[in-house]
Design a protein around this motif. Structure first.
Motif: not given
Length: 602
Positions: A572-582
Motif C-alpha cells: 500500500k505504501y512503498v509506491i507512495v513513498i517512492a513517488a514522494g522521493l521522485v
C-alpha cells in the motif's frame, strides 16, 4: 432526489493544470536522467485531496468530491506524461545531430500538437480497449482503487499524504543541500578493487584500473532509490547484471583490443559509453520490436477467437460502469477532433521541419495504427511501448525519406508521441470507467492537461538543457532515450560505417539476446517470467552511468525487504513513498537548474 456529484468544475481543472505544471518537469528531469518516467495520477489525487479537504474542514471551501478529484488527476497526469511528445528523445536527438535550437514558442506548439493527436487516437480506440476487450490498464485501476479508498477512509488518506509529503521534503532537501550547501559523498569501493591494465594500456602510463574510477559507487540521489523501489526486483537485478557486464567486464576487453582509448584524465564514462551504446541500443531495439510483433500476433489471434457469435453475444458493453458514467462520446466531437488534429499535425510538420504534406499525413494516420498496439500493450502491462513504436516509425520513415534525419526523427515523433499520450488517456478513462465518471469531462480535462504540460514541460526542458550539445549524453545527463533515437537515425542516414570498431559483432550478439529474452518473456508462465532478465533494462545498463544502475538496484532490494517485513504495508505504501522521493528530488533538481539558468549559482 439528490443532485449528481459535480465533476467538471473550474477548481478541478485549475487544480489539475497547476499540479500538472509542477509534475511535468519532474518527468522531464527523470526522463533525461535515467530514461524512466512515473505515472503521477495517484500523487496528484493525494495532494489535491489534502489541500481542498483541509480547506473544507475549516469551512473555507466546498468538499472536494471524488469525481472532481478524478478530473484533477486526469489533467495532471496528461500534463505529466507530456515527455512522451518528444522532449526526452527525438527533439534533443535532432538538436544533437543538427545543432539547431528549438525556440520555446515553437517547442510548445509542437509538443501540444503531437499530444492532441494522441488524445484523438485514444478516443478512437477506447471502446475496443475498454468495453469490448476489457483490458486491465493497471495504472488506471490502481488510481481508481486509491481514490475510492481515500474517500472511504479519511485516516488512510491522511497517512498516505503524510508519507508522500515527508518523502518529497526529505528527497528535495537532500538534493538542495548537495547542490547549494555541501557536496554529499558516500562510501566508495576500495581503490584496490579493479584489474590490472592490459599491456597496451600500461605502455600509455596506466597500470591499474579501479572500478571506482569507472563509476561504480553509491549515489546520494534518493530519486534513484525511489525509482528502484517502483520498478521492482526484476528490473533492478537486470540493471545490476548489465552493470557487471558493461562496466566491470567489458572495459578491460575493449582496452585490450584497442577499441577504446584509456581515460588518462579519469573520465571513463564517455570512453566506454561511446562503444557500449551500440550493443545497448541494439539489445533494447531488438527486444522491443520482437515484443511488438508478438503483440501483433496476439491481437490477431484474440480477434479471431472473439469473432464467434457466442462470444459477441456475451459482451456486456456496460460492464464496470457505475450510474452517472458517460459511456458514449459524441461522434461529432470525435470527427471534428480528427480533422483539427490532422490539419494541425500536417501544418506543424511542414512549417517547423519541412516535412512534405503527404509524409505528414502518413505520420498522422500511422498514429492510429500504432495506438492500437500502444493501447493493448499498455493496457496489459501498464508500460506504453513508446521506444518500440518510435523505432518502428524511424525505420519506416528511413525507407520513405532515406538519409533525412530530420524527417526520420520528427515524423516518428508524431506517431510515438501520440501513442504515448493515447496510453496515458486510456489509463485515465479506465479510472473514470470504474468510478462512474463522465467521459466528455475527462476528454476536456485531458486537453487542458496537455496545454499545461506543453507550457511547463517545454520550459523545464529549456531550463534543464540550455546547451544540448554540451550537456546531453554525459555522466550528468545520460539521456538514454535520446541516445537510442540518435543512434538509429545516424545508422539509417549514414550506414554501418558509423559504428565503432568491434561493435558490429557485439550488436549482432545483443540483437539475438534481445529477441530470445522477448520471446521468453512472452511465452513463459507468469511465475517463470520473474527469472527472465529485462532486455530493456540490460540495454539501459550499458548506456546509463553505473552509479545510477547500482542505486536503482539497491532501491529495488529495499522494496523487496519491505515486502518481506510487512507485505500488506509495503503493497500500500512503498509506491507512495517512492513517488514522494521522485517528485521531491525532481522539483529540487529543476530549482537547481533554474538557479544556474538565472546565474544565481556559481
Amino acid at each position: 432526489m439528490a443532485s449528481p456529484e459535480r465533476q467538471l468544475t473550474v477548481r478541478a481543472i485549475a487544480t489539475g493544470v497547476l499540479l500538472g505544471a509542477l509534475l511535468a518537469p519532474c518527468n522531464i528531469y527523470t526522463g533525461l536522467k535515467i530514461g524512466f518516467s512515473f505515472n503521477m495520477s495517484i500523487a496528484a489525487a493525494l495532494v489535491s485531496y489534502a489541500f481542498w479537504n483541509s480547506l473544507a474542514h475549516f469551512g473555507k471551501s466546498p468538499r472536494w468530491g471524488l469525481l472532481e478529484n478524478n478530473i484533477n488527476q486526469t489533467a495532471a497526469s496528461a500534463a505529466a506524461s507530456i515527455l512522451s511528445a518528444g522532449l526526452v528523445a527525438p527533439i534533443p536527438a535532432l538538436q544533437l545531430i543538427s545543432g539547431e535550437p528549438f525556440h520555446y514558442p515553437m517547442l510548445v506548439a509542437w509538443v501540444f500538437v503531437v499530444s492532441f493527436a494522441g488524445i484523438i487516437c485514444a478516443l478512437a480506440v477506447r471502446r475496443q480497449m475498454l468495453d469490448r476487450d476489457g483490458l486491465p490498464f493497471p495504472n488506471g485501476v490502481a488510481t481508481a482503487e486509491t481514490i475510492t479508498e481515500i474517500y472511504s477512509r479519511g485516516k488512510e488518506a491522511a497517512y498516505r499524504i503524510k508519507l508522500l509529503m515527508a518523502a518529497g521534503i526529505i528527497a528535495g532537501g537532500v538534493k538542495l543541500w548537495d547542490a547549494f550547501i555541501f557536496k554529499i559523498t558516500l562510501p566508495q569501493l576500495p581503490a584496490s578493487w579493479g584489474y590490472a591494465a592490459p599491456p597496451n594500456v600500461v605502455q600509455k602510463g596506466l597500470d591499474f584500473i579501479s572500478w571506482r574510477a569507472i563509476g561504480l559507487n553509491l549515489s546520494p540521489s534518493l530519486l534513484l532509490y525511489g525509482f528502484g523501489a517502483i520498478v521492482g526486483p526484476r528490473v533492478g537485478i537486470s540493471l545490476l547484471l548489465g552493470t557487471i557486464i558493461g562496466w566491470m567486464i567489458l572495459p578491460r576487453e575493449l582496452l585490450a583490443e584497442g577499441w577504446i582509448e584509456p581515460a588518462l584524465d579519469g573520465l571513463w564514462y564517455g570512453k566506454i559509453y561511446e562503444w557500449t551504446i551500440w550493443p545497448g541500443v541494439t539489445l533494447m531495439a531488438a527486444a522491443a520490436l520482437m515484443s511488438f510483433f508478438i503483440s501483433l500476433a496476439r491481437i490477431f489471434w484474440q480477434k479471431q477467437q472473439a469473432e464467434t457469435a457466442a462470444e459477441a453475444a456475451a459482451v456486456d458493453e456496460n460492464a464496470d460502469y457505475e450510474p452517472g458514467g458517460e459511456r458514449h462520446f459524441p461522434r461529432s466531437w470525435f470527427i471534428a477532433g480528427c480533422v483539427i488534429a490532422l490539419i494541425l499535425s500536417v501544418i506543424a510538420q511542414q512549417a517547423f521541419f519541412d516535412i512534405p504534406i503527404w509524409l505528414g499525413a502518413v505520420a498522422f494516420m500511422l498514429s492510429f495504427v500504432l495506438a492500437i498496439i500502444a493501447g493493448r500493450v499498455s493496457g496489459e502491462t501498464g508500460i506504453p511501448p513508446i521506444g518500440a513504436l518510435g523505432k518502428i516509425t524511424q525505420v519506416t520513415f528511413g525507407f520513405l525519406a532515406p538519409a533525412n534525419t530530420t524527417i526520420n526523427l520528427m515524423a516518428a515523433n508524431v506517431t510515438g508521441g501520440a501513442a504515448g499520450q493515447c496510453s496515458d488517456m486510456l489509463h485515465d478513462l479506465k479510472t473514470g470507467k470504474l468510478i462512474g465518471a463522465n467521459m466528455k469531462a475527462q476528454a476536456i480535462a485531458q486537453v487542458f492537461g496537455i496545454i499545461s504540460g506543453s507550457i511547463a514541460g517545454c520550459a523545464a526542458y529549456k531550463i534543464l538543457i540550455s546547451d544540448p550539445q554540451k550537456q546531453l549524453l554525459t555522466e550528468e545527463w545520460p539521456a538514454p532515450a535520446v541516445a537510442a533515437w540518435k543512434t538509429i537515425a545516424e545508422v539509417l542516414a549514414e550506414g554501418f560505417h558509423a559504428v565503432p570498431e568491434g561493435a558490429t559483432s557485439a550488436m549482432a550478439i545483443a540483437g539475438v539476446i534481445g529477441i530470445i529474452l522477448a520471446v521468453a518473456e512472452a511465452m513463459l508462465p507468469e511465475k517463470a517470467k520473474v527469472f527472465v532478465p529485462s532486455a530493456s533494462s540490460l540495454g539501459f545498463a550499458l548506456i546509463i552511468p553505473p552509479f545510477i544502475n547500482i542505486a536503482m538496484f539497491l532501491g529495488s532490494m529495499i522494496g523487496v525487504i519491505a515486502k518481506l517485513i510487512n507485505k500488506h504495508w509495503a503493497a500500500k505504501y512503498v509506491i507512495v513513498i517512492a513517488a514522494g522521493l521522485v517528485a521531491g528530488e525532481s522539483l529540487a533538481g529543476v530549482i537547481d537548474a533554474l538557479a544556474q539558468f538565472l546565474g544565481l549559482k556559481g
